[in-house]
Design an enzyme around this catalytic site. Structure first.
Site, PDB file in Angstrom:
ATOM      1  N   ARG A   1      21.400  -5.438 -12.427  1.00 19.13           N
ATOM      2  CA  ARG A   1      22.170  -4.232 -12.083  1.00 19.13           C
ATOM      3  C   ARG A   1      23.623  -4.505 -12.441  1.00 19.13           C
ATOM      4  O   ARG A   1      24.261  -5.347 -11.817  1.00 19.13           O
ATOM      5  CB  ARG A   1      22.041  -3.928 -10.594  1.00 19.13           C
TER       6      ARG A   1
ATOM      7  N   ARG B   1     -21.534  -6.962  26.159  1.00 19.16           N
ATOM      8  CA  ARG B   1     -20.247  -7.300  25.532  1.00 19.16           C
ATOM      9  C   ARG B   1     -19.961  -6.410  24.348  1.00 19.16           C
ATOM     10  O   ARG B   1     -20.822  -6.178  23.510  1.00 19.16           O
ATOM     11  CB  ARG B   1     -20.274  -8.752  25.038  1.00 19.16           C
TER      12      ARG B   1
ATOM     13  N   LYS C   1     -19.005 -10.048  16.471  1.00 18.32           N
ATOM     14  CA  LYS C   1     -19.668 -10.944  17.419  1.00 18.32           C
ATOM     15  C   LYS C   1     -21.175 -10.933  17.211  1.00 18.32           C
ATOM     16  O   LYS C   1     -21.812 -11.986  17.129  1.00 18.32           O
ATOM     17  CB  LYS C   1     -19.314 -10.514  18.855  1.00 18.32           C
TER      18      LYS C   1
ATOM     19  N   TYR D   1       4.458  -6.838 -16.229  1.00 16.82           N
ATOM     20  CA  TYR D   1       5.159  -7.741 -15.301  1.00 16.82           C
ATOM     21  C   TYR D   1       5.653  -6.987 -14.078  1.00 16.82           C
ATOM     22  O   TYR D   1       5.754  -5.758 -14.086  1.00 16.82           O
ATOM     23  CB  TYR D   1       6.337  -8.435 -15.995  1.00 16.82           C
TER      24      TYR D   1
ATOM     25  N   SER E   1      10.439   0.483 -17.430  1.00 21.07           N
ATOM     26  CA  SER E   1      10.415  -0.269 -16.183  1.00 21.07           C
ATOM     27  C   SER E   1      10.446   0.735 -15.044  1.00 21.07           C
ATOM     28  O   SER E   1      11.334   1.582 -14.979  1.00 21.07           O
ATOM     29  CB  SER E   1      11.609  -1.216 -16.103  1.00 21.07           C
TER      30      SER E   1
ATOM     31  N   ARG F   1      20.448  -3.341 -17.090  1.00 19.90           N
ATOM     32  CA  ARG F   1      20.495  -1.898 -16.880  1.00 19.90           C
ATOM     33  C   ARG F   1      21.928  -1.404 -16.966  1.00 19.90           C
ATOM     34  O   ARG F   1      22.820  -1.947 -16.305  1.00 19.90           O
ATOM     35  CB  ARG F   1      19.916  -1.543 -15.518  1.00 19.90           C
TER      36      ARG F   1
ATOM     37  N   ASN G   1      11.935   2.475  -6.349  1.00 22.62           N
ATOM     38  CA  ASN G   1      12.780   2.894  -5.219  1.00 22.62           C
ATOM     39  C   ASN G   1      13.151   4.360  -5.378  1.00 22.62           C
ATOM     40  O   ASN G   1      12.953   5.177  -4.479  1.00 22.62           O
ATOM     41  CB  ASN G   1      14.067   2.065  -5.164  1.00 22.62           C
ATOM     42  N   ASP G   2      13.700   4.684  -6.543  1.00 21.25           N
ATOM     43  CA  ASP G   2      14.062   6.082  -6.766  1.00 21.25           C
ATOM     44  C   ASP G   2      12.826   6.959  -6.925  1.00 21.25           C
ATOM     45  O   ASP G   2      12.826   8.107  -6.497  1.00 21.25           O
ATOM     46  CB  ASP G   2      14.967   6.204  -8.002  1.00 21.25           C
TER      47      ASP G   2
ATOM     48  N   MET H   1     -11.377  -4.096  24.430  1.00 19.96           N
ATOM     49  CA  MET H   1     -12.532  -3.324  24.897  1.00 19.96           C
ATOM     50  C   MET H   1     -13.222  -4.047  26.045  1.00 19.96           C
ATOM     51  O   MET H   1     -12.749  -5.059  26.514  1.00 19.96           O
ATOM     52  CB  MET H   1     -13.465  -3.055  23.723  1.00 19.96           C
TER      53      MET H   1
ATOM     54  N   CYS I   1      10.575  -2.722 -11.437  1.00 12.38           N
ATOM     55  CA  CYS I   1      11.716  -3.470 -10.905  1.00 12.38           C
ATOM     56  C   CYS I   1      12.195  -2.925  -9.562  1.00 12.38           C
ATOM     57  O   CYS I   1      13.187  -3.371  -9.028  1.00 12.38           O
ATOM     58  CB  CYS I   1      12.857  -3.509 -11.910  1.00 12.38           C
TER      59      CYS I   1
ATOM     60  N   HIS J   1      10.567   0.439  17.606  1.00 14.00           N
ATOM     61  CA  HIS J   1      11.660   0.820  16.711  1.00 14.00           C
ATOM     62  C   HIS J   1      12.367  -0.422  16.173  1.00 14.00           C
ATOM     63  O   HIS J   1      12.568  -0.576  14.974  1.00 14.00           O
ATOM     64  CB  HIS J   1      12.640   1.723  17.470  1.00 14.00           C
TER      65      HIS J   1
ATOM     66  N   GLY K   1      -9.588  -8.568  23.766  1.00 12.52           N
ATOM     67  CA  GLY K   1      -9.288  -8.030  25.087  1.00 12.52           C
ATOM     68  C   GLY K   1      -9.097  -6.523  25.133  1.00 12.52           C
ATOM     69  O   GLY K   1      -8.753  -5.975  26.186  1.00 12.52           O
TER      70      GLY K   1
ATOM     71  N   ARG L   1     -16.663 -17.430  15.111  1.00 10.99           N
ATOM     72  CA  ARG L   1     -16.139 -16.570  14.036  1.00 10.99           C
ATOM     73  C   ARG L   1     -15.172 -17.399  13.200  1.00 10.99           C
ATOM     74  O   ARG L   1     -14.711 -18.458  13.650  1.00 10.99           O
ATOM     75  CB  ARG L   1     -15.445 -15.343  14.596  1.00 10.99           C
TER      76      ARG L   1
HETATM   77  C1  PEP Z   1      14.732   1.721  -8.474  1.00  9.95           C
HETATM   78  O1  PEP Z   1      15.159   2.854  -8.303  1.00  9.95           O
HETATM   79  O2  PEP Z   1      13.586   1.363  -8.154  1.00  9.95           O
HETATM   80  C2  PEP Z   1      15.601   0.705  -9.053  1.00  9.95           C
HETATM   81  C3  PEP Z   1      15.131  -0.494  -9.328  1.00  9.95           C
HETATM   82  O3  PEP Z   1      16.909   1.017  -9.205  1.00  9.95           O
HETATM   83  P1  PEP Z   1      17.947   1.000  -7.989  1.00  9.95           P
HETATM   84  O4  PEP Z   1      17.267   0.397  -6.825  1.00  9.95           O
HETATM   85  O5  PEP Z   1      19.117   0.220  -8.447  1.00  9.95           O
HETATM   86  O6  PEP Z   1      18.230   2.458  -7.831  1.00  9.95           O
HETATM   87 MG    MG Z   2      16.975   3.437  -9.250  1.00  9.67          MG
END
Ligand code: PEP
Ligand code: MG
Length: 886
Positions: free
Chosen positions: A574, A90, A21, A866, A778, A629, A782-783, A101, A846, A451, A99, A335
């Site tokens: 997969r 202010r 502000k 990529y 690659s 894979r 996730n794992d 503060m 991936c 949640h 709102g 703003r």
């Molecule tokens: C991963 O683990 O990131 C992956 C792409 O393989 P998946 O999710 O199939 O375990």
């Molecule tokens: Mg995996």
């Protein structure tokens, strides 16, 4: 140390120091717009105060000096009994915290200056006493913690005595009486009289604004919006102007374009004879801003002129607060305004057309989260459907289904093939199964980080939270809203983007933006400003980005859609889905095989099926790389669960049926049972343990590639080995694969690459060695996240992540957005050491993070080639990869 800045000393780039502000008031002042004079106390003063509990040395003197200058400029002294200067105090942090503060208006009024104010206002006693009672009320509440209801009750009492419900019916005497009542309330709660000394009022108000940085609601808001906790707020002390001096006064808000659609025009609201807080409180109804033209043409024209100037100056949509005091327009705030996802794209496109910004800047002004929002299916709404309630759009999407009130019922009905909406007051971890089974989740309590909201977003499930108009009765399995009762089984429709709730079934359709990506809506012909803007910005993102975008797809249909969405290949196919459905029996045969011959038989039966799968995918991805894979999950996942099987066998035995086959299966399931299958016999381990399994897959891939190429297509397979932790694992698989490939490919011209996933921390840390045997990496983030944090990816989201989010251990699930410092570090190490060992090593990702906007920027930074993500996220990744590159 300089703690106080006159408005003329600041500018819009000093938000860290002056707050949003203050910085913008300074900017407007320097543009020559009519801003009431004032000064800003810096966030540094606030931080110093909060750290020590007292004002930093020199602050009081600097305030005094700036106040004096202000008094000179205004020709009035703060609280002067004859002709008082009044100021507002202010808050204004770097990031807008609407709102959250405090603000105190009318500072400088006391028993004597109230008379002077009346004279100033042309003998308007009513106005003066109303201003005074507002000061005591605001000051009492915000500075001295007097319970606000006490003031409300006293006001109600006066109105009741007068036989009215309207504040405007109270006259000067009523308000004078109210001031007395308010003063009594004040002294009862604080043990002191209402401070009459203007400078003391000012100092206490400033202190209260500092302290409001740590008010509970502000702390919660910051956590939700991920605003750092240590920024502090600036304090703006501004000469008061009054919109409540009569019909020739008023107050309003304005947007330079429609913040909902981006359309050009005049958008805003005006309320005559009122102060800003009346607008916010919704005490009286505002009129559309256009009406101001009729009410006060001079101010209206002036306002439009300022709006155009501000837009040209900020080169963006601005929102504005203004007040008209007896025909004189004052700009109180501006703003760069918040906007919807659609408006963000449309406005960015318009600004390019107007020559205000270039395409790089347009790309910078939009983001992947907004694009994702524009891709959710939407309700086809016509006048027939009116919402019955509005909660918080906690997880976007449009969901329609039968209402259920318990998790168990959700699971039951979903198992019967019904779409259900799980309705709860709020959800807890016990509701997880119901949430998984439901199409959407509707709660009457909780915000964006409840949640329900967190879990729903994690699951990509539509959720409306905090729809507090719903009166939910779980035991009776019903809720009431807008005078209607909805019982279990009734159909509702919920919009997770707008938070709106509808009774009955609202039809759903794909969004225009998806139709455009699908190629069914031509942007040139659409005449749709949004689609045109999206098209233009996406084209620019593609031209700019260095990262390629591939998709995770394992069917021809997914591959085709992703390609339409702009995917440049498949980053993860997969293969395990190819072992499901009616092929299950073949997998059973493979697992149960007692002899080599039996196993080879089973594999031979799978081979042609796999080959067909790959042919379809290679055809769809003609000319583009396809990373296939080899099978990853533990084989027992393809068998029935142990308990169920044991029961079936026992029952069949009881009936005297022949159960030899089932018993063999049961024995196999028992044999293969693992306590921690995620850390067990899966991925490359499976390939090393079950002879012929990977070989069959490699053969199917190579044969498919040859078949496609021989029929005139072009297949570019990349075989990927999962879950490698040591180079020796990869070397073993590779030696066998290369033999098969050489044999199958012959002189067909097909080239097959062999690479690995980097998804076990040890692989990341020994990437230099692994790169010797891999033609590409690659990252399976996730794992890598699962094993990096030691969080089971299948369990944590519902079990305890909500608590981690609440505690701020992380701001977002590390499965959703890459943990740069930890898991990201593993990626960085592997990328560097892999490329050091094998220059030019192809690198991709991936895991789910490949489609997450924040993560895409990280992968750009570490130099991957990529990202690969699910088809629907391909456009989001393209956009963010472009943004990362500018
Ligand atoms: C991963 O683990 O990131 C992956 C792409 O393989 P998946 O999710 O199939 O375990
Ligand atoms: Mg995996």
């Amino acid at each position: 140390h300089k703690y106080v800045y006159d408005f003329a000393e600041g500018n819009k780039d000093l938000k860290d120091l002056l707050g949003g502000k203050g910085a913008n008031l300074a900017e407007m002042t320097n543009l020559g717009l009519p801003v009431p004079p004032g000064f800003t106390i810096t966030t540094e003063a606030c931080k110093a105060y909060l750290a020590t509990g007292s004002e930093p040395t020199g602050l009081a003197e600097q305030i005094a000096a700036h106040l004096e200058a202000l008094e000179r400029e205004m020709g009035r002294r703060l609280g002067d009994p004859q002709d008082p200067l009044l100021v507002s105090v202010r808050s204004g942090a770097k990031f807008s915290m609407p709102g959250m503060m405090e603000t105190v208006l009318n500072v400088g009024l006391n028993d004597r200056s109230v008379v002077g104010l009346s004279a100033q206002a042309g003998g308007n006693d009513r106005f003066a006493w109303d201003s005074y009672r507002r000061l005591i009320q605001m000051f009492g509440k915000t500075v001295c913690d007097v319970p606000g209801e006490e003031f409300e009750h006293a006001l109600d009492d006066v109105k009741r005595a007068k036989g009215t419900t309207n504040d405007l019916d109270l006259d000067a005497d009523d308000l004078r009486g109210l001031v007395d009542a308010y003063k009594k309330i004040f002294s009862k709660h604080t043990g002191r009289e209402f401070p009459q000394e203007p400078r003391e009022q000012l100092d206490l108000a400033i202190r209260a604004v500092f302290e409001s940085w740590n008010a509970e609601r502000a702390v919660i808001y910051r956590r939700q919006e991920r605003i750092p906790a240590d920024l502090g707020t600036a304090v703006n002390v501004v000469a008061m102007v009054f919109g409540n001096l009569g019909a020739d006064s008023g107050t309003g808000v304005a947007f330079t374009r429609d913040p909902a659609s981006g359309a050009q025009g005049i958008y805003g609201d005006y309320l005559a004879n009122a102060q800003g807080e009346d607008v916010v409180a919704g005490i009286r109804n505002t009129v559309p801003l256009q009406e101001l033209e009729r009410i006060d043409k001079k101010s209206y024209d002036e306002l439009l002129d300022y709006m155009a100037r501000l837009e040209g100056h900020y080169k963006d949509l601005c929102d504005i607060e203004f007040t008209i005091e007896r025909g004189k327009l004052w700009m109180l705030q501006t703003r760069v305004g918040k906007r919807t996802a659609a408006a963000a794209f449309v406005i960015a496109g318009q600004l390019v057309d107007e020559g205000l910004i270039d395409l790089d800047e347009a790309l910078h002004r939009v983001n992947g989260a907004q694009l994702a929002q524009l891709m959710f299916p939407r309700f086809k709404l016509d006048h027939e459907f009116q919402p019955v309630a509005k909660g918080i759009g906690a997880s976007p999407g449009a969901a329609v289904g039968k209402v259920v009130f318990t998790s168990a019922r959700a699971v039951e009905l979903a198992a019967e093939g019904e779409s259900v909406i799980l309705v709860r007051r709020e959800t807890n971890p016990d509701d997880l199964n119901g949430m998984i089974a439901a199409k959407g989740i509707l709660t009457s309590r909780g915000g964006k980080t409840s949640h329900a909201a967190v879990v729903a977003r994690g699951m990509g499930k539509t959720c409306v939270s905090g729809a507090d108009e719903l009166d939910i009765n779980i035991p009776q399995r019903k809720f009431t809203v807008a005078g209607q009762t909805v019982t279990e089984g009734d159909v509702v429709s919920i919009d997770g983007t707008t938070g709106k709730v509808y009774l009955g079934e609202v039809p759903v359709m794909p969004s225009e933006v998806v139709q455009y990506f699908e190629g069914t809506l031509d942007p040139e012909q659409a005449g749709d400003a949004l689609v045109q803007a999206v098209h233009r910005i996406m084209t620019h993102a593609d031209a700019r980005r260095r990262l390629a975008v591939r998709t995770n797809a394992d069917t021809g249909a997914d591959a085709a859609r992703a390609r339409r969405f702009g995917a440049q290949g498949i980053g993860l196919c997969r293969t395990e889905h190819m072992f499901l459905g009616d092929r299950r029996e073949l997998v059973e045969r493979l697992i149960l095989a007692g002899t080599d011959a039996e196993r080879e038989d089973a594999l031979a039966a799978l081979l042609p099926l796999q080959r067909e799968d790959f042919i379809e995918i290679f055809r769809e991805m003609d000319g583009l790389p396809v990373t296939v894979r080899l099978i990853d999950p533990p084989l027992h996942e393809f068998l029935p669960p142990l308990e169920q099987l044991a029961v079936n066998v026992a029952v069949a035995q009881e009936r005297g049926e022949d159960v030899a086959k089932e018993e063999a299966l049961l024995a196999a399931v028992r044999r293969m049972h693992e306590e921690n299958p995620m850390l067990g016999l899966r991925g490359v381990r499976l390939g090393l343990v079950i002879p012929g399994l990977f070989a069959m897959q490699v053969r199917a891939i190579a044969e498919a590639a040859v078949a496609v190429t021989r029929s005139g297509g072009s297949a570019c397979p990349e075989i990927m080995v999962p879950l490698v932790g040591a180079v020796q694992e990869l070397e073993t698989v590779r030696a066998e694969a290369e033999k098969i490939i050489a044999e199958v490919v012959g002189d067909s011209g097909v080239e097959v690459l062999i690479g690995t996933m980097i998804e076990v921390p040890r692989a990341a840390l020994t990437a230099g060695q692994i790169a010797e045997a891999a033609q590409f990496f690659s990252f399976g983030t996730n794992d890598l996240t699962q094993m990096g944090w030691g969080f089971s990816r299948d369990d944590v989201e519902g079990a305890f992540f909500w608590r981690y989010l609440e505690l701020g251990i992380f701001g977002i699930s590390p499965f959703e957005s890459i943990d740069r410092e930890g898991v990201g570090r593993l990626v960085r190490i592997a990328a560097e050491e892999g490329r050091a060992a094998r220059p030019g090593l192809k690198l991709g990702v991936c895991g789910e993070h490949g489609g997450d906007p924040e993560s895409v920027h990280f992968f750009h930074e570490v130099g991957l080639d990529y990202v690969s993500c699910s088809p629907f996220r391909v456009p989001v990744a393209r956009l963010e990869a472009g943004r990362a590159a500018i």
